[in-house]
Design a protein around this motif. Sequence first.
Motif, mmCIF file in Angstrom:
data_model
loop_
_atom_site.group_PDB
_atom_site.id
_atom_site.type_symbol
_atom_site.label_atom_id
_atom_site.label_comp_id
_atom_site.label_asym_id
_atom_site.label_seq_id
_atom_site.Cartn_x
_atom_site.Cartn_y
_atom_site.Cartn_z
ATOM 1 N N GLU A 88 -12.190 1.475 8.324
ATOM 2 C CA GLU A 88 -10.437 2.347 8.973
ATOM 3 C C GLU A 88 -9.610 0.621 9.463
ATOM 4 O O GLU A 88 -8.435 0.918 9.414
ATOM 5 N N SER B 93 -5.632 -3.513 6.992
ATOM 6 C CA SER B 93 -4.642 -3.326 6.886
ATOM 7 C C SER B 93 -3.792 -3.894 5.182
ATOM 8 O O SER B 93 -2.568 -4.559 6.318
ATOM 9 N N ARG C 254 1.397 -4.071 -3.761
ATOM 10 C CA ARG C 254 2.393 -3.113 -4.397
ATOM 11 C C ARG C 254 2.377 -4.005 -5.689
ATOM 12 O O ARG C 254 2.150 -5.136 -6.018
ATOM 13 N N GLU D 247 -3.373 8.967 -6.596
ATOM 14 C CA GLU D 247 -3.554 8.914 -4.849
ATOM 15 C C GLU D 247 -3.690 7.476 -4.203
ATOM 16 O O GLU D 247 -3.135 6.864 -3.176
ATOM 17 N N ASN E 58 -1.199 5.214 -4.815
ATOM 18 C CA ASN E 58 0.098 5.492 -4.365
ATOM 19 C C ASN E 58 0.795 5.953 -2.838
ATOM 20 O O ASN E 58 1.210 5.754 -2.581
ATOM 21 N N ALA E 59 -0.133 7.185 -2.908
ATOM 22 C CA ALA E 59 -0.274 8.039 -1.575
ATOM 23 C C ALA E 59 -0.657 7.076 -0.317
ATOM 24 O O ALA E 59 -0.226 7.522 0.790
ATOM 25 N N LEU E 60 -1.438 6.381 -0.360
ATOM 26 C CA LEU E 60 -1.549 5.519 0.584
ATOM 27 C C LEU E 60 -0.512 4.974 1.537
ATOM 28 O O LEU E 60 0.912 4.408 0.609
ATOM 29 N N SER E 61 -0.678 4.935 2.979
ATOM 30 C CA SER E 61 0.613 4.306 3.091
ATOM 31 C C SER E 61 0.651 2.618 3.389
ATOM 32 O O SER E 61 1.935 2.502 3.365
ATOM 33 N N TYR E 62 -0.015 2.075 2.748
ATOM 34 C CA TYR E 62 0.332 0.852 2.329
ATOM 35 C C TYR E 62 0.698 0.253 0.776
ATOM 36 O O TYR E 62 0.511 -1.124 0.232
ATOM 37 N N THR F 222 2.788 0.630 -2.621
ATOM 38 C CA THR F 222 3.954 1.260 -2.968
ATOM 39 C C THR F 222 4.329 0.666 -5.070
ATOM 40 O O THR F 222 3.302 -0.638 -4.820
#
Length: 458
Positions: free
Chosen positions: A247, A250, A254, A278, A280-284, A286
Amino acid sequence: MRLFFRTLPLTLSLTAAAAAQTTLYVDAAAPPGGSGTSWASAYANLHDALAAATAGDSLWVARGVYLGGGSAFVVPNGVTLLGGFEPGATRVELRRPSAQPSILDAGGLTRVMRFGSQGAVVDGFTLRNGRASGSVSLGGGGALVDGSSPVLRNLIFTANTNTAGRGSALAVRNGGNPLVENCVFFRNGAADSGHVIDVLASNGTFRHTVVYDNYDNGLHMQGGSAPTIENSVFALNTGRGICVIDESDSPILRNTHFWANGVSLMHVTGFELHSIAEVNALSYATNNLSADPLFVNGPNGVLRPTAASPLIDAGSAVALPVWATDPDGFPRQLDGNLDGVAAVDIGAYEFSHATLELVGASAPGAALQLTATGTPGMTVELWVGSQWTALPAPPFGTTFFDPALRRRRIAVGQLPLATTLQLPASLPSGLGLVYQARVFDASLTRGNWSNAIYTELN
């Protein structure tokens, strides 16, 4: 065709920064005992050259195979290591890493290369047959970045493995922060290896990197790692494309391409992601994608995109210098999809509608054969100029000759096009000439510049 033009200006001086450096020469075919001060007295042993180098020095390494002999090549602080030279070369632009490969081979005895210092640059080599082993091994059969921030550019990692630690090809440890750019990781690993690239409590930028057809996971991170992964490809690896274990990791992810990895596109903190939605749904994450990259001949390691590849012009905008090229000398920003806008491709190699080849000895009065191949039927021009430079020429890409100086259009026609160029006997020895092709679509307003070829008359 005979080329008539006045004697071209001889403007071949190096930059002030380069002139202040010491250049050491290395040639596997040289006799032993050289001092490294010239090609005629080149070091035959790369270990000896590295031991003699100090911060600010550049090592020019000729084509050939350099054996590790049971110990890793260690690049000192602030040293630049450049491969792909023909012995006798006088300028960096003359090197051809693909056509004149400089191969670092560990023979399966130890890892190929280790970085434990700052500011090192390694550019234009193949790293092969490395093996990281031993009870205290940190991994990295091809290379170990241990708490340092080297630049690794235009490298091929292949046939590397590890029996201890992680990272059959590359391991980044102890806060390491490398720039890994225009690199290919192809067929590394074995049943007892752990991941192809392993990043532990470290960072790094992995840009225009291809991790293709390897054993195990493509890139694995844990321990609060924060690498940036962009414009890269993870395909046909037996495990996952990328693993994010903790977790506290970070990453930034992209414009990266996933295809046919054996387990999933990504593993993220205990979950397998099987769809690009799935990812591209991660916060980091794109603008990542998943489809067949359509390489020229992927199974054999020819990882340049074909004309139908989804990688073309799909890369994220990166603040690259105008002189940036791919490993084969193609401008890094081209209008590959012919929409009138130059953009970078995903992957290590750019797609261009034209490739230029030159055959013949470059000398006053010599006859040279120039051949442009690529997309059949497109209009093509062949050019020669007198000074290596890099100037933006949107939307076609970058020219590597200065159009303000003496230059000439050699021929015009349709692809494929071949012509004979007769150099005037009056041209001075040592003169630098730059050859490049430009192709146009039917509108004659869109197209690409080809790779550039630099020669010096001898």
